[in-house]
Design a protein around this motif. Structure first.
Motif, short mmCIF file in Angstrom:
data_model
loop_
_atom_site.label_atom_id
_atom_site.label_comp_id
_atom_site.label_asym_id
_atom_site.label_seq_id
_atom_site.Cartn_x
_atom_site.Cartn_y
_atom_site.Cartn_z
N TRP A 196 0.81 -1.22 0.00
CA TRP A 196 0.00 0.00 0.00
C TRP A 196 0.84 1.27 0.00
CZ3 TRP A 196 -4.71 -1.19 -1.16
CH2 TRP A 196 -5.27 -2.41 -0.74
N ALA A 200 -0.82 4.81 -1.10
CA ALA A 200 -0.95 5.72 0.03
C ALA A 200 -0.20 7.02 -0.23
CB ALA A 200 -0.43 5.05 1.30
N ALA A 201 0.99 6.92 -0.83
CA ALA A 201 1.77 8.12 -1.12
C ALA A 201 1.05 8.99 -2.15
CB ALA A 201 3.15 7.71 -1.64
N ILE A 203 -2.25 9.11 -2.69
CA ILE A 203 -3.42 9.71 -2.03
C ILE A 203 -2.99 10.86 -1.12
CG2 ILE A 203 -5.25 9.29 -0.35
CD1 ILE A 203 -5.41 6.43 -1.49
N LEU A 204 -1.93 10.64 -0.34
CA LEU A 204 -1.46 11.71 0.53
C LEU A 204 -0.99 12.91 -0.26
CD1 LEU A 204 0.52 9.67 3.24
CD2 LEU A 204 -1.56 11.01 3.57
N GLY A 205 -0.33 12.65 -1.39
CA GLY A 205 0.13 13.75 -2.24
C GLY A 205 -1.04 14.54 -2.82
N LEU A 207 -4.09 14.75 -1.49
CA LEU A 207 -4.71 15.50 -0.41
C LEU A 207 -3.89 16.74 -0.05
CD1 LEU A 207 -5.84 12.57 1.92
CD2 LEU A 207 -7.29 14.05 0.50
N LEU A 208 -2.55 16.59 -0.10
CA LEU A 208 -1.69 17.74 0.20
C LEU A 208 -1.87 18.84 -0.84
CD1 LEU A 208 0.55 18.98 1.94
CD2 LEU A 208 2.22 17.81 0.48
N TYR A 211 -5.14 20.55 -0.15
CA TYR A 211 -5.03 21.39 1.04
C TYR A 211 -4.31 22.70 0.71
CZ TYR A 211 -3.25 23.06 5.51
OH TYR A 211 -2.92 23.84 6.59
#
Length: 217
Positions: A196, A200-201, A203-205, A207-208, A211
């Motif tokens: 994952w 996950a990286a 998705i986090l990117g 979201l960042l 934001y």
């Protein structure tokens, strides 16, 4: 370095021989020699054949061979492999010289005190662990010291810890079980990261980016 050496009979703790130490060493090591005598009283035919016992700035290493205990008090910095090789040499020579006599019932304490001559000669050879001869011994696979049981003197004398092999086996199994659990947890984490980690990286990117976009634009 090797500070002092005592040889005793396992059956009853009778001291058979010892190194003749100078007055300063006698004063410094008096308490540790008393601890050695307490160890002798705990030994029996079921005791761990090799063991290192931590006490203050020293290790008390012992080796059991043919009903005799060979114990040395060594600085903690002195390599354990050399310490047990030293005890091995003492055991071979002592057994060759006095093996047929050690189990006699009427022996007096320190009946073989003349063995100190060999102890002192061997001790001098091992005094400097940096000599070429001792470096060679360290590099030889003479004994896997990682498998030698290590105890703490306080646990041994005041908390009723044992030197028996079955207790040692139980301790080792417990340590191996703990190591297995840690290794299993580590492998599971690595597996999850491999499976994952990239999604996950991403998705986090994403979201960042969202934001930052809503915060600054």
């Amino acid at each position: 370095m090797v500070k002092s050496t005592i040889i005793a009979r396992v059956a009853d703790g009778l001291p058979l021989a010892a190194s003749m130490d100078d007055e300063q060493s006698e004063s410094e090591l008096a308490g540790y020699k008393s601890q050695a005598k307490a160890i002798f009283k705990k030994l029996n035919s079921q005791s761990e054949p090799v063991c290192s016992i931590e006490s203050g700035p020293y290790y008390l290493h012992y080796l059991l061979d043919q009903g005799v205990c060979y114990l040395s008090i060594c600085d903690k910095s002195f390599p354990r492999k050399l310490a047990f090789n030293y005890l091995d040499e003492l055991a071979k020579e002592f057994n060759m010289s006095y093996g047929s006599e050690v189990q006699k019932p009427n022996l007096r304490p320190y009946a073989f005190i003349k063995f100190d001559t060999f102890i002192q000669k061997t001790k001098r050879i091992y005094e400097d662990s940096r000599t070429q001869q001792n470096l060679s011994k360290l590099n030889e696979d003479l004994r896997d010291v990682t498998q030698i049981m290590t105890k703490n003197m306080e646990d041994l004398l005041w908390r009723g810890d044992s030197l028996d092999r079955m207790n040692s086996l139980s301790d080792r199994l417990r340590h191996q079980s703990e190591k297995y659990r840690k290794d299993t947890w580590k492998l599971n984490v690595e597996f999850l990261i491999r499976k994952w980690g990239i999604p996950a990286a991403i998705i986090l990117g994403f979201l960042l980016v969202l934001y930052l976009r809503f915060k600054f634009f």
